[in-house]
Design a protein around this motif. Structure first.
Motif, short mmCIF file in Angstrom:
data_model
loop_
_atom_site.label_atom_id
_atom_site.label_comp_id
_atom_site.label_asym_id
_atom_site.label_seq_id
_atom_site.Cartn_x
_atom_site.Cartn_y
_atom_site.Cartn_z
N TYR A 197 0.84 -1.21 0.00
CA TYR A 197 0.00 0.00 0.00
C TYR A 197 0.87 1.26 0.00
O TYR A 197 0.62 2.20 -0.76
N THR A 198 1.93 1.27 0.81
CA THR A 198 2.83 2.43 0.89
C THR A 198 3.52 2.68 -0.45
O THR A 198 3.71 3.83 -0.87
N THR A 199 3.90 1.60 -1.13
CA THR A 199 4.51 1.73 -2.46
C THR A 199 3.57 2.49 -3.38
O THR A 199 3.99 3.42 -4.10
N SER A 295 4.57 10.63 -10.64
CA SER A 295 5.84 10.00 -10.24
C SER A 295 6.36 9.13 -11.38
O SER A 295 5.60 8.71 -12.25
N THR A 296 7.67 8.88 -11.37
CA THR A 296 8.26 8.00 -12.39
C THR A 296 8.47 6.59 -11.84
O THR A 296 8.42 5.63 -12.59
N VAL A 297 8.76 6.48 -10.55
CA VAL A 297 8.90 5.18 -9.89
C VAL A 297 8.27 5.29 -8.51
O VAL A 297 7.89 6.38 -8.06
N SER A 298 8.16 4.16 -7.82
CA SER A 298 7.65 4.17 -6.44
C SER A 298 8.43 3.16 -5.62
O SER A 298 8.96 2.19 -6.16
N ALA A 299 8.49 3.39 -4.31
CA ALA A 299 9.28 2.50 -3.45
C ALA A 299 8.91 2.74 -2.00
O ALA A 299 8.62 3.86 -1.59
N VAL A 300 8.93 1.67 -1.22
CA VAL A 300 8.71 1.75 0.22
C VAL A 300 10.03 1.49 0.93
O VAL A 300 10.83 0.67 0.48
N LEU A 366 16.14 2.46 -4.41
CA LEU A 366 16.58 2.82 -3.06
C LEU A 366 16.57 4.33 -2.86
O LEU A 366 16.33 4.82 -1.75
N ALA A 367 16.83 5.06 -3.93
CA ALA A 367 16.83 6.53 -3.83
C ALA A 367 15.42 7.09 -3.70
O ALA A 367 15.24 8.23 -3.24
N ALA A 368 14.41 6.29 -4.08
CA ALA A 368 13.02 6.77 -4.06
C ALA A 368 12.24 6.23 -2.86
O ALA A 368 11.02 6.42 -2.78
N MET A 369 12.91 5.57 -1.92
CA MET A 369 12.20 4.93 -0.81
C MET A 369 11.33 5.91 -0.03
O MET A 369 11.79 6.95 0.40
N TYR A 370 10.07 5.52 0.14
CA TYR A 370 9.10 6.35 0.84
C TYR A 370 8.83 5.74 2.22
O TYR A 370 8.63 4.52 2.33
#
Length: 412
Positions: A197-199, A295-300, A366-370
């Protein structure tokens, strides 16, 4: 006379034997780890054996529990007056652990070499209000894995760049009869679902908390849950995803039963192992997709750290163990399971060999971690959100109403 000589000889023999016997460990420390994802139990035992060989005066008693039991086991042990010296902790717990004095503040133990050598983003795993409560150990986010062979058969040239494209490509695969349910997620009523969900929240530009109040029930937070429900209702998502944890997703993907799967780093090399996987050599990996215009990418941020409990009677030995487990030498040796926290490791050919595609995805992901919400009341918030996700997937509640209830029950 003979008796006294015999006694003397026996005494000398016993003394010699005692002097030549290996020294017993003088200090015993207890460490708590999880028995899933990232490093396996066998790997942690092997690392620990290397540590005790180098430090024969310290013995380490290891205990492993599923991730779902890690938090409660740590907290309950503290309440009973201790038990563990070293504990593995999730990025979501430092706020609570610091507030309730579960972990020691180790800020003054961190050397200049550690400060400069560890990836800047990795430090967020162990920080709360400017203090550090351990060392980062598992640096991780969820990536989009895909089956190259299935995409090729479906005539799809490239993996999806947006979540909308993921649904479109899954529909092509389904319509061509290649797979009935092309997507696998870990949406069990557990923390795993909150990571997925966070991603999506990060992809839709949402937020969890603003000015101390929950805001996930509107905007990007609501968009994220709507996407999950639509993917589930459409039949593109494996219906068992509502009961899956990450290991279930891995098994489904490596059996060739999913074209797409969201999972942690460790799945890349396990799914590429021909001994256990039917899709070895066909595994693709990219950062999780974005949302057009947002956004271009997503990450948790799914990272974890190792810390010393406040009840530990051997904090120095515990720190020695933690610094060994998180050292660049140890992490590089096991880089096929979890990528190192050390910046220079990514330029080491021995680390990237055989997983160049994963390293490329990691540099972006890793640079986009939310982050999941940083709050001492995280457990309450997560439990409320887990229920909202599950009720929405099962059609028991509309996403908007479910998230509104979750906000009311979040403890914020």
């Amino acid at each position: 006379m003979l008796k006294s000589v015999t006694t003397a000889l026996l005494g000398a023999t016993l003394l010699a034997a005692a002097l030549s016997a290996p020294a017993h460990a003088q200090t015993k420390i207890n460490a708590l780890f999880m028995a899933q994802a990232a490093y396996s139990e066998a790997d942690v035992r092997a690392m620990t054996e290397s540590f005790t060989k180098a430090n024969p005066d310290i013995s380490v008693n290891l205990e492993f529990v599923p991730y779902e039991g890690l938090h409660d086991k740590t907290v309950l042990a503290q309440g009973s007056g201790g038990g563990y010296d070293v504990v593995l902790f999730d990025v979501i717990w430092p706020a609570e652990y610091a507030t309730n004095k579960v972990l020691l503040d180790v800020s003054d133990k961190i050397t200049p070499e550690m400060k400069s050598g560890v990836l800047p983003g990795a430090w967020t795993t162990v920080e709360y209000e400017g203090k550090r409560y351990g060392l980062p150990w598992i640096l991780d986010t969820k990536y989009l894995f895909y089956n190259k062979e299935i995409l090729q058969k479906a005539g799809i040239a490239n993996p999806p760049r947006t979540w909308a494209e993921l649904s479109e490509q899954a529909k092509i695969i389904k319509d061509k009869g290649l797979l009935s349910t092309p997507i696998a997620w870990s949406w069990s009523q557990a923390e795993a679902a909150i990571c997925d969900y966070t991603t999506l929240v990060s992809a839709y530009g949402g937020s969890f908390i603003k000015d101390g109040k929950p805001v996930f029930q509107t905007g990007g937070g609501l968009d994220a849950l709507n996407y999950m429900v639509e993917s589930y209702k459409s039949g593109l998502t494996n219906p068992n995803s509502k009961e899956f944890l990450e290991e279930d997703v891995r098994r489904v993907f490596q059996n060739g039963e999913a074209a797409f799967a969201l999972n942690w780093t460790y799945m890349y090399n396990m799914a590429n192992n021909p001994k256990d996987s039917k899709v070895a050599g066909k595994v693709g990996v990219v950062p999780a997709p974005g949302v057009e215009g947002k956004s271009t990418v997503s990450a948790v941020n799914g990272s974890m750290g190792l810390g010393i409990t406040s009840t530990s009677k051997q904090p120095d030995e515990a720190w020695k163990y933690i610094t060994f487990m998180t050292s660049q030498a140890t992490q590089n040796q096991y880089a096929k399971l979890s990528l190192p926290i050390w910046t220079s490791s990514y330029d080491d050919p021995a680390v990237s060999k055989g997983q160049e595609e994963l390293i490329a995805a990691a540099k972006t992901g890793l640079a986009a971690m939310y982050p999941r919400p940083t709050t001492p009341k995280y457990q309450e918030l997560s439990t409320a959100l887990q229920q909202a996700v599950q009720e929405s997937l099962l059609g028991q509640e509309q996403p908007e109403a479910a998230l509104k209830t979750a906000a009311e029950n979040s403890g914020l």
